[in-house]
Every structure is written in C-alpha cells, then in structure tokens.
Design a protein around this motif. Structure first.
Motif, mmCIF file in Angstrom:
data_model
loop_
_atom_site.group_PDB
_atom_site.id
_atom_site.type_symbol
_atom_site.label_atom_id
_atom_site.label_comp_id
_atom_site.label_asym_id
_atom_site.label_seq_id
_atom_site.Cartn_x
_atom_site.Cartn_y
_atom_site.Cartn_z
ATOM 1 N N GLU A 59 -14.482 106.625 52.259
ATOM 2 C CA GLU A 59 -13.601 106.098 53.304
ATOM 3 C C GLU A 59 -14.392 105.264 54.319
ATOM 4 O O GLU A 59 -13.931 104.195 54.737
ATOM 5 C CB GLU A 59 -12.867 107.239 54.005
ATOM 6 C CG GLU A 59 -11.830 107.888 53.122
ATOM 7 C CD GLU A 59 -11.311 109.210 53.674
ATOM 8 O OE1 GLU A 59 -11.846 109.709 54.694
ATOM 9 O OE2 GLU A 59 -10.377 109.761 53.061
ATOM 10 N N ASP A 60 -15.579 105.735 54.700
ATOM 11 C CA ASP A 60 -16.416 104.972 55.639
ATOM 12 C C ASP A 60 -16.814 103.636 55.025
ATOM 13 O O ASP A 60 -16.803 102.605 55.706
ATOM 14 C CB ASP A 60 -17.667 105.764 56.024
ATOM 15 C CG ASP A 60 -17.362 106.971 56.899
ATOM 16 O OD1 ASP A 60 -16.220 107.068 57.423
ATOM 17 O OD2 ASP A 60 -18.257 107.823 57.049
ATOM 18 N N PHE A 61 -17.166 103.641 53.750
ATOM 19 C CA PHE A 61 -17.542 102.405 53.069
ATOM 20 C C PHE A 61 -16.374 101.420 53.054
ATOM 21 O O PHE A 61 -16.538 100.237 53.350
ATOM 22 C CB PHE A 61 -18.001 102.693 51.638
ATOM 23 C CG PHE A 61 -18.255 101.441 50.858
ATOM 24 C CD1 PHE A 61 -19.444 100.750 51.006
ATOM 25 C CD2 PHE A 61 -17.294 100.936 50.001
ATOM 26 C CE1 PHE A 61 -19.670 99.575 50.304
ATOM 27 C CE2 PHE A 61 -17.511 99.767 49.293
ATOM 28 C CZ PHE A 61 -18.706 99.082 49.454
ATOM 29 N N ILE A 62 -15.178 101.907 52.724
ATOM 30 C CA ILE A 62 -13.990 101.040 52.671
ATOM 31 C C ILE A 62 -13.693 100.452 54.050
ATOM 32 O O ILE A 62 -13.395 99.267 54.174
ATOM 33 C CB ILE A 62 -12.774 101.809 52.120
ATOM 34 C CG1 ILE A 62 -12.997 102.117 50.639
ATOM 35 C CG2 ILE A 62 -11.481 101.021 52.320
ATOM 36 C CD1 ILE A 62 -11.990 103.078 50.056
ATOM 37 N N ARG A 63 -13.771 101.267 55.093
ATOM 38 C CA ARG A 63 -13.544 100.769 56.459
ATOM 39 C C ARG A 63 -14.536 99.665 56.810
ATOM 40 O O ARG A 63 -14.178 98.642 57.375
ATOM 41 C CB ARG A 63 -13.651 101.907 57.476
ATOM 42 C CG ARG A 63 -12.352 102.589 57.738
ATOM 43 C CD ARG A 63 -12.445 103.529 58.932
ATOM 44 N NE ARG A 63 -11.689 104.711 58.600
ATOM 45 C CZ ARG A 63 -12.171 105.830 58.076
ATOM 46 N NH1 ARG A 63 -13.450 105.974 57.854
ATOM 47 N NH2 ARG A 63 -11.394 106.836 57.784
#
Length: 72
Positions: A59-63
């Motif tokens: 999720e952090d990577f996608i954000r």
C-alpha cells in the motif's frame, strides 16, 4: 468477445522480498522488487503472519507511485 482495457496487478511474495508488477492490457506499466529485512520477517510466527506487514509495504508503494505519477 469484448475488447476493453484491463489492468492486472501482480504480487509475488518471496522469502525475503515482494515483487510487484502492473500490466495494462499486454503492456507492462511497472515492475519492482521490495526487499524486506530478514529480522523483521523472522519476527512473525509464520509466513501467514507476515500478511499485514507485506500489505502495508504494498500500500505504501502504491501511494508513493501515485504521488509520483501525479507530480509529473
């Protein structure tokens, strides 16, 4: 047969990394590998116990990718 646009998000969890890739139809949009600290992974009781940790990393990577895409 309908020919629309489709996307596929691939998640490949390995022993010390999680590989991620996004495809739009037959074109690769991005591909990356996120390496995890072995001591962090070993702190979980099982591979299944790593689920929440790995999902947060994804999720952090996608954000971050979304922020980069919108700042271009």
């Amino acid at each position: 047969m309908r020919h629309g646009k489709y996307r596929i998000f691939v998640i490949n969890p390995g022993s010390t990394s999680t590989k991620l890739a996004m495809f739009s139809n037959n074109e690769k949009v991005f591909e990356t590998s996120v390496t995890h600290d072995a001591s962090v992974l070993n702190s979980f009781d099982s591979v299944n116990g790593q689920f929440g940790y790995r999902m947060k990393v994804i999720e952090d990577f996608i954000r971050e990718e979304d922020r980069r895409a919108h700042s271009r």
